[in-house]
Motif scaffolding. Structure first.
Motif, PDB file in Angstrom:
ATOM      1  N   GLU A 213       3.589   5.879  -5.503  1.00 51.34           N
ATOM      2  CA  GLU A 213       3.537   5.968  -6.957  1.00 51.34           C
ATOM      3  C   GLU A 213       2.387   6.844  -7.434  1.00 51.34           C
ATOM      4  O   GLU A 213       2.134   6.943  -8.635  1.00 51.34           O
ATOM      5  CB  GLU A 213       3.437   4.563  -7.566  1.00 51.34           C
ATOM      6  CG  GLU A 213       4.731   3.793  -7.356  1.00 51.34           C
ATOM      7  CD  GLU A 213       4.714   2.408  -7.990  1.00 51.34           C
ATOM      8  OE1 GLU A 213       3.684   2.038  -8.592  1.00 51.34           O
ATOM      9  OE2 GLU A 213       5.730   1.713  -7.862  1.00 51.34           O
ATOM     10  N   GLY A 214       1.662   7.409  -6.484  1.00 49.02           N
ATOM     11  CA  GLY A 214       0.681   8.422  -6.860  1.00 49.02           C
ATOM     12  C   GLY A 214      -0.766   7.975  -6.858  1.00 49.02           C
ATOM     13  O   GLY A 214      -1.643   8.732  -7.232  1.00 49.02           O
ATOM     14  N   TYR A 215      -1.025   6.744  -6.473  1.00 48.45           N
ATOM     15  CA  TYR A 215      -2.430   6.317  -6.410  1.00 48.45           C
ATOM     16  C   TYR A 215      -3.065   6.951  -5.180  1.00 48.45           C
ATOM     17  O   TYR A 215      -2.514   6.897  -4.088  1.00 48.45           O
ATOM     18  CB  TYR A 215      -2.521   4.795  -6.348  1.00 48.45           C
ATOM     19  CG  TYR A 215      -2.106   4.168  -7.650  1.00 48.45           C
ATOM     20  CD1 TYR A 215      -3.044   3.961  -8.665  1.00 48.45           C
ATOM     21  CD2 TYR A 215      -0.791   3.841  -7.892  1.00 48.45           C
ATOM     22  CE1 TYR A 215      -2.665   3.435  -9.876  1.00 48.45           C
ATOM     23  CE2 TYR A 215      -0.393   3.307  -9.101  1.00 48.45           C
ATOM     24  CZ  TYR A 215      -1.343   3.094 -10.094  1.00 48.45           C
ATOM     25  OH  TYR A 215      -0.962   2.578 -11.291  1.00 48.45           O
ATOM     26  N   ARG A 216      -4.229   7.571  -5.368  1.00 47.82           N
ATOM     27  CA  ARG A 216      -4.862   8.265  -4.259  1.00 47.82           C
ATOM     28  C   ARG A 216      -6.240   7.690  -3.935  1.00 47.82           C
ATOM     29  O   ARG A 216      -6.541   7.362  -2.804  1.00 47.82           O
ATOM     30  CB  ARG A 216      -5.009   9.760  -4.587  1.00 47.82           C
ATOM     31  CG  ARG A 216      -3.690  10.526  -4.535  1.00 47.82           C
ATOM     32  CD  ARG A 216      -3.148  10.603  -3.102  1.00 47.82           C
ATOM     33  NE  ARG A 216      -1.817  11.180  -3.054  1.00 47.82           N
ATOM     34  CZ  ARG A 216      -0.696  10.492  -3.193  1.00 47.82           C
ATOM     35  NH1 ARG A 216      -0.723   9.185  -3.386  1.00 47.82           N
ATOM     36  NH2 ARG A 216       0.480  11.082  -3.135  1.00 47.82           N
ATOM     37  N   SER A 217      -7.084   7.581  -4.963  1.00 49.75           N
ATOM     38  CA  SER A 217      -8.436   7.079  -4.726  1.00 49.75           C
ATOM     39  C   SER A 217      -8.349   5.663  -4.169  1.00 49.75           C
ATOM     40  O   SER A 217      -7.558   4.841  -4.640  1.00 49.75           O
ATOM     41  CB  SER A 217      -9.218   7.062  -6.040  1.00 49.75           C
ATOM     42  OG  SER A 217     -10.225   6.084  -5.972  1.00 49.75           O
ATOM     43  N   ILE A 218      -9.156   5.375  -3.180  1.00 51.64           N
ATOM     44  CA  ILE A 218      -9.125   4.045  -2.564  1.00 51.64           C
ATOM     45  C   ILE A 218      -9.495   2.974  -3.590  1.00 51.64           C
ATOM     46  O   ILE A 218      -9.004   1.850  -3.540  1.00 51.64           O
ATOM     47  CB  ILE A 218     -10.046   4.005  -1.311  1.00 51.64           C
ATOM     48  CG1 ILE A 218      -9.876   2.685  -0.544  1.00 51.64           C
ATOM     49  CG2 ILE A 218     -11.511   4.211  -1.661  1.00 51.64           C
ATOM     50  CD1 ILE A 218      -8.554   2.513   0.135  1.00 51.64           C
ATOM     51  N   GLU A 219     -10.337   3.375  -4.569  1.00 49.61           N
ATOM     52  CA  GLU A 219     -10.717   2.419  -5.617  1.00 49.61           C
ATOM     53  C   GLU A 219      -9.502   2.062  -6.484  1.00 49.61           C
ATOM     54  O   GLU A 219      -9.364   0.938  -6.951  1.00 49.61           O
ATOM     55  CB  GLU A 219     -11.827   2.996  -6.506  1.00 49.61           C
ATOM     56  CG  GLU A 219     -13.151   3.253  -5.772  1.00 49.61           C
ATOM     57  CD  GLU A 219     -13.985   1.989  -5.544  1.00 49.61           C
ATOM     58  OE1 GLU A 219     -13.544   0.896  -5.925  1.00 49.61           O
ATOM     59  OE2 GLU A 219     -15.086   2.122  -4.958  1.00 49.61           O
TER      60      GLU A 219
ATOM     61  N   ILE B 248      -1.322   7.331   6.175  1.00 48.65           N
ATOM     62  CA  ILE B 248      -0.258   7.849   5.311  1.00 48.65           C
ATOM     63  C   ILE B 248      -0.677   9.168   4.689  1.00 48.65           C
ATOM     64  O   ILE B 248       0.102  10.109   4.570  1.00 48.65           O
ATOM     65  CB  ILE B 248       0.101   6.833   4.202  1.00 48.65           C
ATOM     66  CG1 ILE B 248       0.589   5.527   4.830  1.00 48.65           C
ATOM     67  CG2 ILE B 248       1.157   7.395   3.262  1.00 48.65           C
ATOM     68  CD1 ILE B 248       0.770   4.398   3.841  1.00 48.65           C
ATOM     69  N   GLU B 249      -1.931   9.235   4.288  1.00 51.12           N
ATOM     70  CA  GLU B 249      -2.440  10.432   3.617  1.00 51.12           C
ATOM     71  C   GLU B 249      -2.793  11.534   4.603  1.00 51.12           C
ATOM     72  O   GLU B 249      -3.190  12.623   4.194  1.00 51.12           O
ATOM     73  CB  GLU B 249      -3.694  10.061   2.817  1.00 51.12           C
ATOM     74  CG  GLU B 249      -3.393   9.206   1.606  1.00 51.12           C
ATOM     75  CD  GLU B 249      -2.912  10.058   0.448  1.00 51.12           C
ATOM     76  OE1 GLU B 249      -3.759  10.690  -0.198  1.00 51.12           O
ATOM     77  OE2 GLU B 249      -1.685  10.128   0.232  1.00 51.12           O
ATOM     78  N   ASN B 250      -2.717  11.167   5.887  1.00 49.19           N
ATOM     79  CA  ASN B 250      -3.080  12.116   6.931  1.00 49.19           C
ATOM     80  C   ASN B 250      -4.521  12.636   6.776  1.00 49.19           C
ATOM     81  O   ASN B 250      -4.785  13.824   6.829  1.00 49.19           O
ATOM     82  CB  ASN B 250      -2.081  13.280   6.947  1.00 49.19           C
ATOM     83  CG  ASN B 250      -1.954  13.853   8.342  1.00 49.19           C
ATOM     84  OD1 ASN B 250      -2.533  13.312   9.294  1.00 49.19           O
ATOM     85  ND2 ASN B 250      -1.220  14.941   8.477  1.00 49.19           N
ATOM     86  N   LYS B 251      -5.397  11.706   6.518  1.00 56.03           N
ATOM     87  CA  LYS B 251      -6.818  12.035   6.358  1.00 56.03           C
ATOM     88  C   LYS B 251      -7.579  11.199   7.379  1.00 56.03           C
ATOM     89  O   LYS B 251      -7.072  10.190   7.860  1.00 56.03           O
ATOM     90  CB  LYS B 251      -7.319  11.607   4.980  1.00 56.03           C
ATOM     91  CG  LYS B 251      -6.985  12.544   3.846  1.00 56.03           C
ATOM     92  CD  LYS B 251      -7.632  11.972   2.590  1.00 56.03           C
ATOM     93  CE  LYS B 251      -7.178  12.688   1.344  1.00 56.03           C
ATOM     94  NZ  LYS B 251      -7.455  11.872   0.160  1.00 56.03           N
ATOM     95  N   VAL B 252      -8.827  11.584   7.650  1.00 53.74           N
ATOM     96  CA  VAL B 252      -9.647  10.716   8.490  1.00 53.74           C
ATOM     97  C   VAL B 252     -10.237   9.628   7.584  1.00 53.74           C
ATOM     98  O   VAL B 252     -10.393   9.833   6.384  1.00 53.74           O
ATOM     99  CB  VAL B 252     -10.770  11.500   9.204  1.00 53.74           C
ATOM    100  CG1 VAL B 252     -10.175  12.375  10.292  1.00 53.74           C
ATOM    101  CG2 VAL B 252     -11.590  12.294   8.221  1.00 53.74           C
ATOM    102  N   VAL B 253     -10.560   8.479   8.188  1.00 52.66           N
ATOM    103  CA  VAL B 253     -11.045   7.339   7.389  1.00 52.66           C
ATOM    104  C   VAL B 253     -12.252   7.695   6.523  1.00 52.66           C
ATOM    105  O   VAL B 253     -12.285   7.355   5.340  1.00 52.66           O
ATOM    106  CB  VAL B 253     -11.333   6.121   8.299  1.00 52.66           C
ATOM    107  CG1 VAL B 253     -11.998   5.009   7.513  1.00 52.66           C
ATOM    108  CG2 VAL B 253     -10.039   5.628   8.922  1.00 52.66           C
TER     109      VAL B 253
ATOM    110  N   ILE C  21       0.853  -1.194   0.000  1.00 58.55           N
ATOM    111  CA  ILE C  21       0.000   0.000   0.000  1.00 58.55           C
ATOM    112  C   ILE C  21       0.887   1.242   0.000  1.00 58.55           C
ATOM    113  O   ILE C  21       0.613   2.220  -0.703  1.00 58.55           O
ATOM    114  CB  ILE C  21      -0.911   0.021   1.249  1.00 58.55           C
ATOM    115  CG1 ILE C  21      -1.754  -1.251   1.315  1.00 58.55           C
ATOM    116  CG2 ILE C  21      -1.785   1.269   1.288  1.00 58.55           C
ATOM    117  CD1 ILE C  21      -2.876  -1.332   0.348  1.00 58.55           C
ATOM    118  N   GLU C  22       1.969   1.166   0.764  1.00 59.20           N
ATOM    119  CA  GLU C  22       2.887   2.314   0.817  1.00 59.20           C
ATOM    120  C   GLU C  22       3.459   2.612  -0.564  1.00 59.20           C
ATOM    121  O   GLU C  22       3.533   3.768  -0.981  1.00 59.20           O
ATOM    122  CB  GLU C  22       4.021   2.035   1.814  1.00 59.20           C
ATOM    123  CG  GLU C  22       3.542   2.091   3.257  1.00 59.20           C
ATOM    124  CD  GLU C  22       4.564   1.552   4.266  1.00 59.20           C
ATOM    125  OE1 GLU C  22       4.338   1.731   5.479  1.00 59.20           O
ATOM    126  OE2 GLU C  22       5.578   0.949   3.853  1.00 59.20           O
TER     127      GLU C  22
END
Lengths: 90, 998
Positions: free
Chosen positions: B537-543, B572-577, B531-532
């Motif tokens: 590598e730039g993947y952001r969307s969980i999909e 890692i993204e420092n976002k809430v779930v 996942i890291e």
């Protein structure tokens, strides 16, 4: 699978029906002059609406009647169904 | 064989009935009521398979539907089935199972080298590596990857088992028979509602079977048993075990797969193996419970690491110990319940609790039992390859970032509890907008879209009392709405132990200098590092992350991995779930066998087979049949060693020289009655119909509104207001719908009724120069002379006591008649025709000869009326009335349809008069032109002309009108053929049409 109220037979599953397109399209009168644009609109041009939409279905595995169904194209919610001879009030 | 890990007593299994089974060729035994998993664990077997990517050893992780590891190939009654979860497969006498994804054996697996190459197998490895060279993909990469991957082998044999479908309607469908399912079903049933209660497992009760609670002075299980036996007695309740509701579809339709025979050595005679239920429910109560969440740590996939709830279930339901030196690693009180159960069975567990100073009744009980509890402790890594041998543990700092010094302690299993994840799949599939519930770090159903309500643990409610209260009430409320009854059920007294809050800890940090694999997705081998990489590598969307790493894409659909994956991305993204969001839940919740989905619609049952009343005659006379839509039609009648080509040539020739008879029952027939019948025909057909006299037939072509030819056929005026329409075999149903459309919606003022009579009439076409001779003898009382029954004439006749309709119409181009009798007399008619025709050399002919005859005559059929051609293209423009309007007429004025050089039907003859022309070939001007070679047209139908004794084809050719006499090339790259041809008229035989009128 949708659950459609046939105005003649009651609640029936979608697999008894066949879809028939936009119910608000009116066929131009026979023998009447009509512009290319109007004819194209009748034959080809359809809006692909998101939301409430009146459409035709035929109860092919039931009473074989064509019916009008008001359905939300995004949520599949069905609001109303009418017999072929009942007018849609938009 | 001794069962070293079976407890002396306890469990819900039947110890008086031993069951023997085989795993990887070795004999074992278990007891009635065991699953394959519990029986193997009882026998001390923990190595079940190898993992998908790295081929790491795999054991058991769960005890039911959530199992990501223990997938086996099952052998039952001479058949094999892949992808069977050992935790779900009930034991039966003679069961055989084998490990998958390992070679040559599970103990020594060559593919395990991947485990040591894992540094080279990061996320997206296959995407990145097997790209070049392109030609390597089919020959080398794909076969290799296919062999190396996969979870078992599908049988290539025909599945002889029977699967059924059932349609059901109910007031309330309740999915799951745990506390919430039973309580809601009970109160709804008391109100007289029609209830279906579905339980995935073989035993009803869900968590009540394993939890230490009291309801109404009974144990949880006793209470469940009493409710179940009461429900079973009620006629308004259907209660089904081994039944998984796996999909929630539109308008409250759910699909459930019932495993009727999978737990038996052999399916009982006349029983299905599985049954698929399509359930339309007025209300749905989702009581699917929750699944325990793992905590992520080093080598957390080693066999022996498993969910703590599973360890408890193996003890309480199956009387089986998953280990004798257990380590319980927990961030909440659930782990304590498991530890207490171990202790009660004489085993000393060690609890590692990530919390610093938790206090609760359960914890006090564990302390009172002298269980060794280590607070603020974590498992850093499991040690051991094919089975856990020890664990590296360490103290963890209050901020959960730093590890203390590492100690190694002996253990043979690690029972993990990282709190609970509500099973919200069905709610989400229904369109429910889920919401994130902070207190439990998980998503729960939010606003309902359909008539669905989620109860108990599936709704994030983890106390029994609250669950039961809510469930009794919802069951009552929803059923009251439907039945208007209000029979309140008295609420039982509930005793349960209170829990302390859980620790929001889910992933153990790596100690310095170590790079243990820490797995998130156990079935697809997706680790924290994968996942890291994806995020780097730039993947952001969980999909996207999901698809790139394959997280949650295995057959377990991420039941145990989903939330931990989200936690990692959000960290890692420092976002809430909730800002990361979850991937879409799609049906099926668990894998469903293809057989169940197909049901009885296999082979000849996949669609009806329509046979004419003369079918048995054709069979007796060596007919070779062909599928024509759903009809079976004779293609040719084989004589001696004839092949298709020889037989059809003989049959066609005989029509041209003597007389033949063809079964035309399959033609669509529509009966049209009413004072406005002629007006309807006049509007749907392109030619004029108002003046057709009674007793006459007419050929007609009907168009769609866009000007394309829809169908053709003859319609006969039987009496003043009564017409008999024929359609092509293929378009019969469409034409009827078409007529109904115009009559019901467009011109309701027309007083006409239409009804299909295809199956009411049996038809025989008698064609050839001697057909009149046959007819004369067939209908001695009727005048069938050219004057009495002219071309396109119609009379009714008496066929030796049977009423017959006689039409003088021709598809073959010869003098011909079609005789119709009521279907029941079809066989009789056919025999009479053959008997009487004998002296004239009559022969039956099939569809192949029929095609030959119509092709060389230039009559169009389905291959020309293919939904792309207008009347002009088929040389039918002579049938377009200029005096009236008809359906589709206005479209014919479109520019392209009126173009001078428009495509038109022509005949094609090879210059050598020998080479047959493949159908579908293209016509080109120059066979050597550079590609793309401009295409002028295509071959629509080919035959061997019996009239000219050479190949002949029909083609739709650009500017066909002006191409007669030209020389072109037919090219068929598929058949690798280039044939020089001459373009001729499409009417290759009798161009003036004299024969039909003779």
């Amino acid at each position: 699978m949708l659950y459609i109220k046939c105005p003649h037979c009651g609640m029936r599953s979608q697999n008894e029906f066949s879809y028939g397109g936009d119910a608000t399209i009116k066929r131009p009168e026979l023998g009447k002059e009509i512009s290319d644009q109007d004819w194209d609109n009748f034959v080809y041009n359809r809006k692909s609406l998101r939301g409430k939409h009146w459409e035709l279905w035929q109860h092919i595995s039931g009473c074989r009647q064509w019916i009008k169904v008001e359905r939300d194209t995004a949520t599949h919610e069905i609001f109303n169904t009418l017999k072929a001879n009942e007018e849609i009030s938009l | 064989m001794t069962q070293n890990f079976r407890l002396e007593s306890g469990g819900l299994i039947n110890r008086s009935k031993k069951i023997s089974f085989k795993f990887n060729g070795k004999n074992y035994f278990g007891y009635e009521g065991d699953t394959l998993a519990s029986a193997l664990i009882a026998n001390g077997v923990h190595l079940i398979g190898r993992s998908f990517k790295y081929h790491r050893p795999r054991g058991f992780f769960g005890a039911g539907v959530d199992e990501p590891y223990a997938i086996v190939q099952l052998y039952r009654n001479g058949e094999t089935e892949p992808n069977i979860k050992a935790t779900e497969q009930e034991l039966f006498e003679g069961l055989e199972a084998k490990s998958v994804n390992c070679w040559p054996s599970v103990n020594f697996d060559v593919g395990a080298i991947n485990n040591f190459l894992k540094i080279f197998l990061p996320a997206g490895f296959y995407y990145k590596t097997f790209m070049w060279p392109k030609s390597f993909w089919y020959k080398i990469y794909e076969p290799f990857i296919r062999k190396a991957a996969g979870l078992g082998t599908a049988s290539i044999k025909h599945d002889k088992e029977r699967y059924e479908h059932k349609y059901e309607y109910c007031d309330l469908l309740i999915t799951g028979s745990g506390p919430s399912g039973l309580a809601s079903a009970y109160s709804a049933a008391k109100n007289g509602a029609k209830v279906i209660l579905a339980e995935d497992k073989s035993r009803f009760g869900g968590t009540l079977l394993t939890s230490d609670v009291n309801i109404g002075n009974q144990s949880g299980k006793e209470w469940a048993d009493s409710i179940v036996s009461e429900l079973k007695e009620m006629s308004n309740v259907t209660i089904k075990n081994r039944s998984q509701v796996f999909g929630y579809y539109d308008h409250n339709m759910l699909v459930m797969s019932e495993r009727i025979s999978d737990h038996l050595p052999k399916t009982k005679k006349y029983h299905p193996k599985q049954k698929l239920w399509y359930i339309r429910a007025k209300e749905v109560l989702i009581s699917s419970g929750s699944i325990e969440r793992p905590i992520v740590f080093g080598n957390n996939d080693t066999p022996g690491v498993m969910l703590s709830s599973a360890a408890k279930e193996y003890m309480k339901v199956y009387g089986v110990l998953v280990g004798k030196k257990p380590l319980v690693f927990t961030n909440n009180d659930s782990g304590y319940e498991t530890a207490i159960e171990f202790k009660k069975n004489g085993i000393n567990p060690i609890i590692l609790d990530t919390r610093k100073e938790p206090r609760s009744e359960i914890i006090d009980e564990a302390k009172n039992m002298n269980i060794n509890i280590k607070n603020s402790y974590v498992v850093v890594a499991a040690q051991g390859y094919k089975k856990v041998k020890s664990a590296d543990i360490a103290k963890i700092s209050d901020d959960k970032e730093k590890l203390g010094s590492i100690e190694n302690i002996d253990c043979d299993c690690i029972c993990v509890s990282g709190f609970w994840t509500p099973t919200i799949h069905l709610a989400s599939q229904s369109g429910n907008k889920t919401k994130f519930k902070e207190e439990i770090d998980a998503f729960v159903p939010g606003i309902s879209k359909q008539n669905e309500k989620t109860l108990g643990a599936a709704n994030g409610i983890f106390t029994l009392e609250e669950t039961l209260k809510d469930s009794f009430e919802q069951g009552n409320r929803l059923s009251k709405k439907i039945t208007n009854n209000d029979n309140k059920v008295s609420f039982p007294n509930v005793v349960e132990k209170k829990s302390a809050v859980h620790d929001k800890f889910w992933c153990v940090p790596l100690p310095k200098g170590k790079n243990y694999k820490r797995f998130l997705d156990f079935q697809n081998d997706v680790a924290v590092s994968d996942i890291e990489i994806a995020l780097k590598e730039g993947y952001r969307s969980i999909e996207h992350v999901k698809r790139y790493t394959t997280l949650g894409m295995a057959t377990d659909q991420g039941k145990t991995s989903n939330l931990n994956g989200l936690q990692l991305v959000s960290k890692i993204e420092n976002k809430v779930v909730p800002a990361v969001g979850h991937t879409t839940f799609r049906p099926p919740y668990t894998p469903v066998s293809i057989g169940a989905i197909v049901g009885r619609e296999v082979g000849k049952h996949s669609k009806p087979t329509r046979k004419s009343p003369m079918h048995s005659w054709h069979e007796k006379n060596n007919a070779v049949f062909v599928d024509a839509g759903v009809w079976l039609r004779p293609r040719y009648y084989k004589r001696g060693d004839e092949n298709l080509f020889e037989a059809s040539k003989r049959e066609a020739k005989n029509v041209r020289t003597n007389v033949g008879v063809c079964d035309v029952t399959t033609l669509g027939k529509i009966d049209i009655k009413g004072p406005d019948a002629a007006e309807l025909l006049n509007r749907v057909y392109t030619n004029a119909w108002l003046k057709l006299p009674v007793g006459k037939a007419r050929y007609g072509v009907m168009l769609r509104e866009d000007g394309i030819v829809m169908d053709d056929g003859t319609t006969t005026r039987i009496s003043e207001n009564h017409y008999h329409m024929t359609t092509t075999t293929a378009q019969a149903a469409n034409v009827l719908s078409h007529l109904e459309y115009y009559l019901q919606l467009v011109w309701p003022e027309l007083n006409v009724n239409v009804v299909s009579t295809t199956e009411q009439w049996a038809g025989a076409a008698i064609a050839g120069p001697k057909s009149r001779d046959v007819l004369k003898k067939l209908f001695p009382k009727s005048d069938v002379t050219n004057e009495g029954l002219p071309f396109m004439g119609y009379i009714e006749g008496d066929l030796f006591g049977v009423k017959a309709k006689i039409f003088r119409i021709s598809f073959s181009g010869e003098l011909a008649y079609e005789v119709n009798v009521e279907s029941d007399y079809g066989y009789y008619m056919w025999e009479k025709i053959i008997e009487i025709g004998e002296e004239f050399g009559i022969q039956p002919y099939g569809t192949e000869a029929l095609s030959t005859l119509r092709i060389e005559m230039g009559h169009v059929a389905g291959s020309e009326l293919d939904g792309r051609t207008i009347p002009y293209d088929n040389s039918l423009e002579g049938l377009l009335s200029k005096k009236k309007d008809f359906i589709g007429k206005r479209s014919l004025t479109r520019k392209a349809f009126a173009a001078e050089d428009r495509q038109k039907i022509v005949g094609v003859v090879p210059l050598d008069k020998k080479t047959s022309i493949p159908e579908g070939s293209h016509l080109v001007k120059d066979s050597n032109a550079p590609l793309p070679n401009p295409k002028l047209g295509y071959i629509s139908a080919s035959c061997w002309s019996v009239e000219h004794d050479n190949p002949f084809s029909l083609a739709i050719l650009k500017d066909g009108k002006n191409m007669i006499g030209k020389k072109l090339f037919v090219m068929s790259p598929l058949k690798n053929k280039v044939i020089p041809v001459e373009i001729v008229s499409s009417h290759y035989v009798d161009p003036k049409g004299e024969r039909v009128r003779s």
